[in-house]
Design an enzyme around this catalytic site. Structure first.
Site, short mmCIF file in Angstrom:
data_model
loop_
_atom_site.label_atom_id
_atom_site.label_comp_id
_atom_site.label_asym_id
_atom_site.label_seq_id
_atom_site.Cartn_x
_atom_site.Cartn_y
_atom_site.Cartn_z
N GLY A 11 0.83 -1.20 0.00
CA GLY A 11 0.00 0.00 0.00
C GLY A 11 0.86 1.24 0.00
N CYS A 12 0.35 2.30 0.58
CA CYS A 12 1.05 3.58 0.61
C CYS A 12 2.45 3.42 1.19
CB CYS A 12 0.25 4.56 1.46
SG CYS A 12 1.10 6.12 1.73
#
Length: 174
Positions: A11-12
Protein backbone atom coordinates in the site's frame (compact mmCIF):
# COMPACT_ATOMS: atom_id res chain seq x y z
CA UNK A 1 28.84 -10.06 5.41
CA UNK A 2 27.70 -7.28 3.09
CA UNK A 3 24.41 -5.45 3.44
CA UNK A 4 21.48 -6.76 1.41
CA UNK A 5 18.30 -5.25 0.02
CA UNK A 6 14.67 -6.21 0.51
CA UNK A 7 11.75 -4.74 -1.45
CA UNK A 8 8.21 -4.81 -0.09
CA UNK A 9 4.99 -3.31 -1.43
CA UNK A 10 2.16 -2.90 1.04
CA UNK A 11 0.00 0.00 0.00
CA UNK A 12 1.05 3.58 0.61
CA UNK A 13 4.82 3.70 0.93
CA UNK A 14 4.59 6.42 3.58
CA UNK A 15 3.13 3.80 5.92
CA UNK A 16 5.73 1.17 5.09
CA UNK A 17 8.82 3.17 6.11
CA UNK A 18 8.45 3.72 9.85
CA UNK A 19 7.90 0.07 10.86
CA UNK A 20 11.28 -0.87 9.39
CA UNK A 21 13.22 2.36 9.91
CA UNK A 22 14.08 1.93 13.58
CA UNK A 23 14.88 -1.80 13.57
CA UNK A 24 18.43 -2.86 14.43
CA UNK A 25 20.63 -3.47 11.40
CA UNK A 26 18.54 -1.31 9.05
CA UNK A 27 20.75 1.11 7.13
CA UNK A 28 18.02 2.79 5.06
CA UNK A 29 14.39 2.56 3.97
CA UNK A 30 13.64 4.29 0.68
CA UNK A 31 10.17 4.94 -0.73
CA UNK A 32 9.82 4.28 -4.43
CA UNK A 33 8.29 2.44 -7.33
CA UNK A 34 8.90 -1.00 -8.81
CA UNK A 35 7.38 -3.71 -10.96
CA UNK A 36 6.41 -1.56 -13.93
CA UNK A 37 7.53 -0.88 -17.48
CA UNK A 38 8.42 2.83 -17.35
CA UNK A 39 11.92 4.00 -16.41
CA UNK A 40 12.14 6.60 -13.63
CA UNK A 41 8.38 7.09 -13.19
CA UNK A 42 6.99 10.04 -11.29
CA UNK A 43 4.40 9.83 -8.52
CA UNK A 44 1.80 11.33 -10.87
CA UNK A 45 2.58 8.73 -13.55
CA UNK A 46 2.39 5.83 -11.08
CA UNK A 47 -0.92 7.14 -9.67
CA UNK A 48 -2.32 7.30 -13.21
CA UNK A 49 -2.13 3.50 -13.34
CA UNK A 50 -0.36 3.48 -16.71
CA UNK A 51 3.18 2.52 -15.65
CA UNK A 52 2.54 -0.90 -14.08
CA UNK A 53 4.49 0.16 -10.99
CA UNK A 54 3.52 -0.31 -7.38
CA UNK A 55 4.55 1.85 -4.44
CA UNK A 56 7.18 0.00 -2.43
CA UNK A 57 10.03 0.39 0.01
CA UNK A 58 13.61 -0.71 -0.55
CA UNK A 59 15.29 -1.67 2.69
CA UNK A 60 19.07 -1.88 2.98
CA UNK A 61 19.89 -4.09 5.95
CA UNK A 62 22.58 -6.13 7.64
CA UNK A 63 21.37 -9.75 7.57
CA UNK A 64 23.70 -10.64 10.45
CA UNK A 65 21.85 -8.18 12.70
CA UNK A 66 18.31 -8.44 11.31
CA UNK A 67 17.80 -11.43 8.99
CA UNK A 68 15.44 -11.48 6.03
CA UNK A 69 13.10 -13.90 7.86
CA UNK A 70 12.44 -11.21 10.48
CA UNK A 71 11.92 -8.53 7.83
CA UNK A 72 9.25 -10.70 6.22
CA UNK A 73 7.54 -11.16 9.62
CA UNK A 74 7.47 -7.39 10.09
CA UNK A 75 6.13 -6.98 6.55
CA UNK A 76 3.13 -9.26 7.12
CA UNK A 77 2.20 -7.26 10.21
CA UNK A 78 1.94 -4.01 8.19
CA UNK A 79 -0.46 -5.26 5.51
CA UNK A 80 -3.74 -6.99 4.82
CA UNK A 81 -2.41 -10.04 2.97
CA UNK A 82 -5.95 -11.03 1.94
CA UNK A 83 -6.52 -7.93 -0.22
CA UNK A 84 -4.97 -8.17 -3.70
CA UNK A 85 -6.58 -4.96 -4.99
CA UNK A 86 -4.84 -2.43 -2.77
CA UNK A 87 -4.33 -1.81 0.90
CA UNK A 88 -6.84 -0.18 3.19
CA UNK A 89 -8.17 3.05 1.62
CA UNK A 90 -5.64 2.91 -1.25
CA UNK A 91 -7.04 0.95 -4.16
CA UNK A 92 -5.56 -0.26 -7.43
CA UNK A 93 -2.47 -1.95 -8.81
CA UNK A 94 -0.08 0.72 -7.56
CA UNK A 95 -1.00 -0.28 -3.99
CA UNK A 96 -1.00 -4.07 -4.35
CA UNK A 97 0.82 -6.15 -1.73
CA UNK A 98 3.97 -7.83 -3.08
CA UNK A 99 7.17 -9.28 -1.67
CA UNK A 100 9.84 -8.75 -4.34
CA UNK A 101 12.70 -11.21 -3.88
CA UNK A 102 16.27 -10.56 -5.01
CA UNK A 103 17.63 -14.10 -4.86
CA UNK A 104 16.53 -17.70 -4.36
CA UNK A 105 17.08 -17.58 -0.60
CA UNK A 106 14.71 -14.61 -0.26
CA UNK A 107 12.25 -16.41 -2.55
CA UNK A 108 12.34 -19.56 -0.42
CA UNK A 109 11.97 -17.62 2.83
CA UNK A 110 9.06 -15.54 1.50
CA UNK A 111 7.20 -18.59 0.16
CA UNK A 112 7.71 -20.54 3.43
CA UNK A 113 6.54 -17.56 5.46
CA UNK A 114 3.44 -17.13 3.29
CA UNK A 115 2.63 -20.81 3.65
CA UNK A 116 3.04 -20.62 7.44
CA UNK A 117 0.74 -17.59 7.55
CA UNK A 118 -1.87 -19.43 5.46
CA UNK A 119 -1.75 -22.39 7.86
CA UNK A 120 -1.84 -20.21 10.98
CA UNK A 121 -5.60 -19.69 10.84
CA UNK A 122 -5.16 -15.97 11.56
CA UNK A 123 -7.16 -15.08 8.43
CA UNK A 124 -10.49 -16.45 7.20
CA UNK A 125 -9.69 -15.50 3.60
CA UNK A 126 -6.81 -16.74 1.42
CA UNK A 127 -3.41 -15.02 1.55
CA UNK A 128 -3.16 -13.30 -1.85
CA UNK A 129 0.06 -11.29 -1.47
CA UNK A 130 2.22 -11.95 -4.52
CA UNK A 131 5.84 -13.04 -4.33
CA UNK A 132 7.65 -11.87 -7.46
CA UNK A 133 11.23 -11.41 -8.69
CA UNK A 134 12.64 -7.97 -7.96
CA UNK A 135 12.45 -5.48 -10.80
CA UNK A 136 14.29 -2.17 -11.06
CA UNK A 137 13.50 0.06 -8.08
CA UNK A 138 13.13 3.80 -8.62
CA UNK A 139 13.27 6.09 -5.57
CA UNK A 140 10.27 8.37 -5.21
CA UNK A 141 10.55 12.14 -5.17
CA UNK A 142 12.29 13.65 -2.13
CA UNK A 143 9.10 14.92 -0.52
CA UNK A 144 7.96 11.29 -0.13
CA UNK A 145 11.13 10.19 1.67
CA UNK A 146 10.88 9.89 5.48
CA UNK A 147 7.41 11.41 5.31
CA UNK A 148 6.57 10.30 8.84
CA UNK A 149 9.38 12.59 10.08
CA UNK A 150 8.74 15.49 7.71
CA UNK A 151 4.99 15.82 8.31
CA UNK A 152 4.20 13.68 11.33
CA UNK A 153 0.70 15.10 11.90
CA UNK A 154 -0.35 14.38 8.30
CA UNK A 155 1.27 10.93 8.49
CA UNK A 156 -0.54 9.99 11.72
CA UNK A 157 -3.89 11.25 10.40
CA UNK A 158 -3.40 9.33 7.15
CA UNK A 159 -2.49 6.04 8.89
CA UNK A 160 -5.44 6.26 11.20
CA UNK A 161 -7.87 7.52 8.55
CA UNK A 162 -6.86 4.79 6.10
CA UNK A 163 -7.93 2.03 8.49
CA UNK A 164 -4.41 0.56 8.57
CA UNK A 165 -3.81 1.14 12.29
CA UNK A 166 -7.18 -0.30 13.27
CA UNK A 167 -6.61 -3.41 11.13
CA UNK A 168 -3.12 -4.00 12.53
CA UNK A 169 -4.37 -3.60 16.08
CA UNK A 170 -7.29 -5.98 15.52
CA UNK A 171 -5.37 -8.69 13.64
CA UNK A 172 -1.81 -8.56 14.95
CA UNK A 173 -1.94 -7.15 18.45
CA UNK A 174 -4.13 -9.89 19.88
Amino acid sequence: MANEKAIFAGGCFWCMVKPFDSLPGIESVVSGYTGGHVKNPTYKEVCSGTTGHTEAVEITYDPEVFPYEKLVEVYWQQTDPTDAFGQFCDRGDSYRPVIFYSNEEQHRIAEASKEALEKSGRFDKPIVTKIEPAAPFYPAENYHQDFYHKDSDHYKAYRSGSGRDQFIEKVWEK
